[in-house]
Scaffold this motif. Sequence first.
Motif, PDB file in Angstrom:
ATOM      1  N   GLU A 189      40.611 -13.339 -40.663  1.00 61.57           N
ATOM      2  CA  GLU A 189      39.142 -13.389 -40.661  1.00 61.57           C
ATOM      3  C   GLU A 189      38.535 -11.995 -40.728  1.00 61.57           C
ATOM      4  O   GLU A 189      37.502 -11.793 -41.372  1.00 61.57           O
ATOM      5  CB  GLU A 189      38.629 -14.125 -39.425  1.00 61.57           C
ATOM      6  N   ILE A 190      39.181 -11.033 -40.091  1.00 64.74           N
ATOM      7  CA  ILE A 190      38.673  -9.660 -40.132  1.00 64.74           C
ATOM      8  C   ILE A 190      38.828  -9.088 -41.537  1.00 64.74           C
ATOM      9  O   ILE A 190      37.936  -8.396 -42.031  1.00 64.74           O
ATOM     10  CB  ILE A 190      39.355  -8.792 -39.056  1.00 64.74           C
TER      11      ILE A 190
ATOM     12  N   ARG B 290      31.000 -17.219 -37.469  1.00 65.21           N
ATOM     13  CA  ARG B 290      32.469 -17.198 -37.397  1.00 65.21           C
ATOM     14  C   ARG B 290      32.963 -15.758 -37.333  1.00 65.21           C
ATOM     15  O   ARG B 290      33.879 -15.439 -36.561  1.00 65.21           O
ATOM     16  CB  ARG B 290      33.036 -17.934 -38.618  1.00 65.21           C
TER      17      ARG B 290
ATOM     18  N   ASN C  90      36.612 -12.077 -30.161  1.00 62.46           N
ATOM     19  CA  ASN C  90      37.956 -12.433 -29.693  1.00 62.46           C
ATOM     20  C   ASN C  90      38.963 -11.317 -29.943  1.00 62.46           C
ATOM     21  O   ASN C  90      39.852 -11.077 -29.119  1.00 62.46           O
ATOM     22  CB  ASN C  90      38.413 -13.730 -30.360  1.00 62.46           C
ATOM     23  N   ALA C  91      38.855 -10.644 -31.075  1.00 62.73           N
ATOM     24  CA  ALA C  91      39.808  -9.582 -31.406  1.00 62.73           C
ATOM     25  C   ALA C  91      39.651  -8.376 -30.493  1.00 62.73           C
ATOM     26  O   ALA C  91      40.630  -7.694 -30.176  1.00 62.73           O
ATOM     27  CB  ALA C  91      39.643  -9.161 -32.859  1.00 62.73           C
TER      28      ALA C  91
ATOM     29  N   TYR D 174      43.404 -13.202 -35.527  1.00 63.25           N
ATOM     30  CA  TYR D 174      42.093 -12.846 -36.080  1.00 63.25           C
ATOM     31  C   TYR D 174      42.184 -11.923 -37.289  1.00 63.25           C
ATOM     32  O   TYR D 174      41.169 -11.583 -37.890  1.00 63.25           O
ATOM     33  CB  TYR D 174      41.221 -12.213 -34.985  1.00 63.25           C
TER      34      TYR D 174
ATOM     35  N   LYS E  95      46.519 -10.186 -30.883  1.00 63.73           N
ATOM     36  CA  LYS E  95      45.290 -10.661 -31.534  1.00 63.73           C
ATOM     37  C   LYS E  95      45.494 -10.898 -33.033  1.00 63.73           C
ATOM     38  O   LYS E  95      44.530 -10.942 -33.793  1.00 63.73           O
ATOM     39  CB  LYS E  95      44.160  -9.638 -31.339  1.00 63.73           C
TER      40      LYS E  95
ATOM     41  N   ALA F 199      35.093 -13.979 -34.346  1.00 64.52           N
ATOM     42  CA  ALA F 199      36.392 -13.357 -34.597  1.00 64.52           C
ATOM     43  C   ALA F 199      36.459 -11.955 -34.010  1.00 64.52           C
ATOM     44  O   ALA F 199      37.460 -11.577 -33.375  1.00 64.52           O
ATOM     45  CB  ALA F 199      36.674 -13.325 -36.095  1.00 64.52           C
TER      46      ALA F 199
END
Length: 193
Positions: free
Chosen positions: A130-131, A183, A190-191, A127, A124, A187
Amino acid sequence: MAPLPYAVRAWLFLRTLDDMVAAYRAAAKAHSRRPDEVEAEVRRYLGIGPNDPFPNRDDDAEEDPVGRLYDQAGEMEQQAGRGAHLVRKAFLIALFHHWERHCNAELKRKDYSHPRGWLSERGKSAYAKEILELERAANCAKHGPGHSCQNLFKMSPSLFPTISTAAKASEQVLVIDESTLERFFAALRNAAS
């Protein structure tokens, strides 16, 4: 009792994330309708229909009721815009806090640090940036001027559209719009999955 497998813990994280998204969208919807509600209220007070033109204000009159009504309507619309922005910042902070607790529990840590290695181990790593941006944005929104705001400006200057240097970055000029928050929601979804 044996520890729950990650799939179950991730499912629990995602269910709470779904609840947060639903709560955010409900709050955002309430604020997005506000300008239309203000216009309808002004039209009702003026006794005009939805397609009728608005009367002109008389700035020369000391007590112009139409002008006062327009001024109050403008203040109400500005308040709604500020409220929508506050809602997004509040959900930004709550969103990061939810992620932080999830990571601390997964990594058996007391204090959060960006889980780049853990994300990479799980495939992952796409991401991670973005995290990190979410972390800095949440810290900027919570704490104001400082390292998080300055580092966030260097990473994402578009979140500070009214300034041109990291030294001026602060919570006061941080802009979290709807697409940015969406967004971040995506993120984390998905993570964690």
